[in-house]
Design an enzyme around this catalytic site. Structure first.
Site, PDB file in Angstrom:
ATOM      1  N   ARG A 159      47.904  43.004  41.302  1.00 46.41           N
ATOM      2  CA  ARG A 159      47.430  44.369  41.533  1.00 46.41           C
ATOM      3  C   ARG A 159      47.726  44.700  42.993  1.00 46.41           C
ATOM      4  O   ARG A 159      47.801  43.818  43.839  1.00 46.41           O
ATOM      5  CB  ARG A 159      45.932  44.485  41.275  1.00 46.41           C
ATOM      6  CG  ARG A 159      45.478  44.115  39.859  1.00 46.41           C
ATOM      7  CD  ARG A 159      43.963  44.203  39.743  1.00 46.41           C
ATOM      8  NE  ARG A 159      43.474  43.920  38.398  1.00 46.41           N
ATOM      9  CZ  ARG A 159      43.030  42.736  37.986  1.00 46.41           C
ATOM     10  NH1 ARG A 159      43.009  41.713  38.837  1.00 46.41           N
ATOM     11  NH2 ARG A 159      42.600  42.561  36.752  1.00 46.41           N
TER      12      ARG A 159
ATOM     13  N   LYS B 113      39.469  41.492  40.889  1.00 53.41           N
ATOM     14  CA  LYS B 113      38.313  42.370  40.720  1.00 53.41           C
ATOM     15  C   LYS B 113      37.019  41.563  40.768  1.00 53.41           C
ATOM     16  O   LYS B 113      36.946  40.453  40.233  1.00 53.41           O
ATOM     17  CB  LYS B 113      38.408  43.117  39.382  1.00 53.41           C
ATOM     18  CG  LYS B 113      39.509  44.159  39.346  1.00 53.41           C
ATOM     19  CD  LYS B 113      39.482  44.923  38.026  1.00 53.41           C
ATOM     20  CE  LYS B 113      40.519  46.032  38.005  1.00 53.41           C
ATOM     21  NZ  LYS B 113      40.500  46.793  36.736  1.00 53.41           N
TER      22      LYS B 113
ATOM     23  N   HIS C  41      51.662  49.185  40.143  1.00 55.88           N
ATOM     24  CA  HIS C  41      51.196  48.599  38.878  1.00 55.88           C
ATOM     25  C   HIS C  41      52.332  48.438  37.876  1.00 55.88           C
ATOM     26  O   HIS C  41      52.249  47.595  36.973  1.00 55.88           O
ATOM     27  CB  HIS C  41      50.090  49.478  38.286  1.00 55.88           C
ATOM     28  CG  HIS C  41      48.943  48.693  37.738  1.00 55.88           C
ATOM     29  ND1 HIS C  41      48.094  47.942  38.529  1.00 55.88           N
ATOM     30  CD2 HIS C  41      48.508  48.505  36.464  1.00 55.88           C
ATOM     31  CE1 HIS C  41      47.188  47.361  37.773  1.00 55.88           C
ATOM     32  NE2 HIS C  41      47.417  47.678  36.519  1.00 55.88           N
TER      33      HIS C  41
ATOM     34  N   ARG D  23      53.553  44.989  37.885  1.00 55.09           N
ATOM     35  CA  ARG D  23      52.617  44.094  37.186  1.00 55.09           C
ATOM     36  C   ARG D  23      52.833  44.178  35.681  1.00 55.09           C
ATOM     37  O   ARG D  23      52.890  43.161  34.989  1.00 55.09           O
ATOM     38  CB  ARG D  23      51.198  44.487  37.565  1.00 55.09           C
ATOM     39  CG  ARG D  23      50.073  43.716  36.879  1.00 55.09           C
ATOM     40  CD  ARG D  23      48.748  44.123  37.537  1.00 55.09           C
ATOM     41  NE  ARG D  23      47.583  43.795  36.757  1.00 55.09           N
ATOM     42  CZ  ARG D  23      46.944  42.622  36.798  1.00 55.09           C
ATOM     43  NH1 ARG D  23      47.408  41.649  37.564  1.00 55.09           N
ATOM     44  NH2 ARG D  23      45.853  42.407  36.081  1.00 55.09           N
TER      45      ARG D  23
ATOM     46  N   HIS E  75      42.943  38.920  33.630  1.00 55.81           N
ATOM     47  CA  HIS E  75      42.197  39.745  32.679  1.00 55.81           C
ATOM     48  C   HIS E  75      40.998  38.965  32.149  1.00 55.81           C
ATOM     49  O   HIS E  75      41.139  37.811  31.741  1.00 55.81           O
ATOM     50  CB  HIS E  75      43.084  40.130  31.490  1.00 55.81           C
ATOM     51  CG  HIS E  75      44.110  41.164  31.825  1.00 55.81           C
ATOM     52  ND1 HIS E  75      45.250  41.360  31.065  1.00 55.81           N
ATOM     53  CD2 HIS E  75      44.176  42.080  32.829  1.00 55.81           C
ATOM     54  CE1 HIS E  75      45.959  42.340  31.592  1.00 55.81           C
ATOM     55  NE2 HIS E  75      45.335  42.788  32.663  1.00 55.81           N
TER      56      HIS E  75
ATOM     57  N   TYR F 137      50.336  44.461  25.864  1.00 63.64           N
ATOM     58  CA  TYR F 137      51.759  44.193  26.071  1.00 63.64           C
ATOM     59  C   TYR F 137      52.468  43.848  24.775  1.00 63.64           C
ATOM     60  O   TYR F 137      53.683  43.965  24.690  1.00 63.64           O
ATOM     61  CB  TYR F 137      51.926  43.073  27.103  1.00 63.64           C
ATOM     62  CG  TYR F 137      51.388  43.471  28.445  1.00 63.64           C
ATOM     63  CD1 TYR F 137      52.064  44.388  29.241  1.00 63.64           C
ATOM     64  CD2 TYR F 137      50.172  42.982  28.907  1.00 63.64           C
ATOM     65  CE1 TYR F 137      51.545  44.802  30.451  1.00 63.64           C
ATOM     66  CE2 TYR F 137      49.639  43.385  30.125  1.00 63.64           C
ATOM     67  CZ  TYR F 137      50.342  44.296  30.888  1.00 63.64           C
ATOM     68  OH  TYR F 137      49.821  44.705  32.072  1.00 63.64           O
TER      69      TYR F 137
END
Length: 298
Positions: free
Chosen positions: A148, A172, A244, A247, A270, A279
């Site tokens: 990110r 995050k 992004h 990514r 994730h 994806y």
């Protein structure tokens, strides 16, 4: 209970109990502030503990005139989370958003770049300028490690474990993970470090920051966006891309080359495999090949 007090309590809850980053907290707070501003503009002094569904429905209706369905859905979701918190803390008995339905939207698939397009963007970097080597290392790291943009600008020298083939990434909620880094990406980072970074007037507090501006300070998110936008314009790329996008391309290309979803999930950081599963929808031809190769009735 006043709106500002309720919002501050909610922000503290998001930070302490849910462990969200400041960036995520700001995003959650944005739509609540829009509601507060709307009520003030309509001279509605009703408190967050007393506001009814009808008032919020009117706010959503007015807001919907200026935003698309996806943004409208996000606003409703953000407000619902805020009022769920008030119910949880016994400030309210019910959530006024319970009777408000979000608009139905299709799942937005992320844009991706082909390997050729990524090579073209990187080749367009002007290496005759000092920032050229830095920008090449930045793009190689975004694509090579699937970071990110916030993870990229916060990357430290002390996070680089090249001998082991990994970098430590803080994602995050300040959650850390180790991501493999290939030799070619290591090479471009080392070139930047030795030929450019070592000669910068590094400012106090930024000694351990990997990617710096020419004044020796940490780069901003906006600067990374600008670098990529300018390269897209220079190469005549018609796609709308951002940091992004690299990514997304990282994950998509791994999937196309038969990497398993669980490994991709770990590298991307994730929490849920369902986030990574998006994806799978990007390349239907890949799924066809999997069936043809592995299904017993092929």
């Amino acid at each position: 209970m006043k709106w500002e007090n309720a919002l501050k309590d909610y922000q503290m809850y998001l930070k302490i109990e849910r462990g969200l980053s400041q960036n995520s907290i700001d995003n959650y707070s944005l739509d609540i502030r829009k509601l507060i501003k709307y009520l003030e503009a309509h001279n509605d002094a009703i408190s967050p503990t007393d506001i009814k569904t009808e008032s919020i429905q009117q706010f959503v209706y007015e807001t919907a005139k200026n935003v698309n369905a996806r943004s409208q859905s996000r606003i409703i979701s953000g407000l619902r989370s805020f009022f769920n918190y008030l119910v949880f803390e016994d400030y309210r008995e019910t959530n006024p958003l319970d009777l408000i339905e979000s608009p139905k939207i299709g799942r937005k698939l992320p844009d991706t770049l082909s390997e050729e397009e990524i090579d073209k963007l990187i080749d367009a970097i002007d290496l005759s300028k000092p920032e050229g080597e830095r920008n090449r290392a930045i793009l190689e790291t975004l694509y090579g490690c699937g970071l990110r943009v916030s993870e990229l600008i916060n990357l430290k020298l002390s996070d680089l474990f090249f001998d082991e083939g990994f970098i430590k990434v803080t994602g995050k909620g300040d959650k850390q993970r180790f991501v493999p880094i290939v030799e070619v990406t290591q090479k471009f980072i080392n070139i930047y470090r030795s030929e450019i970074r070592n000669h910068l007037p590094i400012q106090s507090g930024h000694e351990d920051t990997l990617f710096l501006n020419r004044r020796g300070k940490q780069l901003t998110r906006a600067m990374i966006f600008t670098i990529i936008k300018q390269l897209a314009e220079k190469t005549g790329l018609k796609k709308s891309i951002s940091p992004h996008t690299f990514r997304h391309s990282f994950a998509t290309h791994l999937l196309q080359n038969n990497a398993d979803l669980r490994s991709i999930q770990l590298m991307l950081g994730h929490e849920s495999i369902t986030t990574t599963e998006i994806y799978v929808h990007l390349d239907k031809s890949h799924l066809t090949k999997v069936i043809e190769q592995y299904h017993p009735r092929k």
